[in-house]
Design a protein around this motif. Sequence first.
Motif, PDB file in Angstrom:
ATOM      1  N   ARG A 163       0.881  -1.261  -0.044  1.00  0.00           N
ATOM      2  CA  ARG A 163       0.075  -0.179   0.155  1.00  0.00           C
ATOM      3  C   ARG A 163       0.865   1.193  -0.152  1.00  0.00           C
ATOM      4  N   GLY A 166       0.500   2.560  -3.138  1.00  0.00           N
ATOM      5  CA  GLY A 166      -0.925   2.371  -3.578  1.00  0.00           C
ATOM      6  C   GLY A 166      -1.630   3.706  -3.032  1.00  0.00           C
ATOM      7  N   ASP A 167      -2.579   3.382  -2.257  1.00  0.00           N
ATOM      8  CA  ASP A 167      -3.572   4.200  -1.330  1.00  0.00           C
ATOM      9  C   ASP A 167      -2.785   5.041  -0.543  1.00  0.00           C
TER      10      ASP A 167
END
Length: 371
Positions: A163, A166-167
């Motif tokens: 992550r 990513g987010d």
Amino acid sequence: MSELSVPGSAEELTVETLDGLIARDHPGTRVARFELSNIKRYGQEMVSSAGRANVRLEFAYNPENLPKEVLMKLAREDLLPAPLYENEVAFYRILRPELHLATPRSLGGAYDSATGNFALLLEDLGPRDPHFPNVLDHISVDRVEGLLDLFAELHAGYWDTPRWSGDLAVIQSHVDGHIFEFFEKIAPGFVAIEVENDSFKKEMVAALGTDVPEMWAGLRRVQRYQSTGPLTMLHGDAHLGNTYALGDGSVGLLDWQLAVRGNWAHDVHYLINTALPVDVRREHEVRLLKRYLAKLSAFGVASPPSWDTAWYDYRLALIWGFFIGWLITPRINYGPGINQENVLRMKSAMADHDTMSLVRELVGAPERVAS
């Protein structure tokens, strides 16, 4: 800039502002009226980087049963730590909802980049019989174990997570982002002033055989080393004063203004060394560190650091707790007693572990690029 109206002081707070702050994260909630009390500004009763006030809410609609007793954090008058305000609001809006750790519930918050103002509404722990310790209190080793377990749980949940690309790519680190830029701008000069004007701090730095420029260059090299991984989510300012204990014996964490992704030892070294007197820390730190590593495994980290790596990283990380943790902190923030004891504890740990020799070796070694 935030679309919400962000008050510059507690006295500017309105029902409309409260509705705007709360409804963004808790739709359908509406405030009918409120009462302010216990307004504190910078330099008053442990108020350091942000002001605060107690707010008693009366709701017109409260579908999520939000707490009525609230602590509101507000910007200091000089707005100097504005990047910290932005970061703490981001933590509570992005990460707090998915955490199961003991830390106050957020009702809402906003940061206005145009003015530097921020407002953060947090559950007031007062009704739950809290104890907010500081370095002058006697803290049991058992309580430190409980707090380290919290850090192991936090760290394990984000250990080298994909992550980060990513987010959670928006989460800052010690080598990029507004927090990095903030300390890059102010830290060397602020620490130099503190060391020059505070005879005790000057004595502690001299006892380590170093100076402000060498420590600053060394700290930045340490942080670049730490950025090569493994990375996890850090509280970022894990000294004893940012913890609490409730009447039922449970413990929790406060003040997430320096929350970033980084190396686990950043949190662990700072808690152990600010929570325990020097002699107690010397007796228990190896066992506490081994306990933390075992807890990482228990919480699901498949390959926690080896003992040799962990011991190296722990000793190296001490430079942050000394330089940014307490050399930079003026006495007005917490008072001379707390300030001096923390400086002493961090200096003693650096001397015990010959941290400056480790730092000098690292500075002279080739750098590995973070992945």
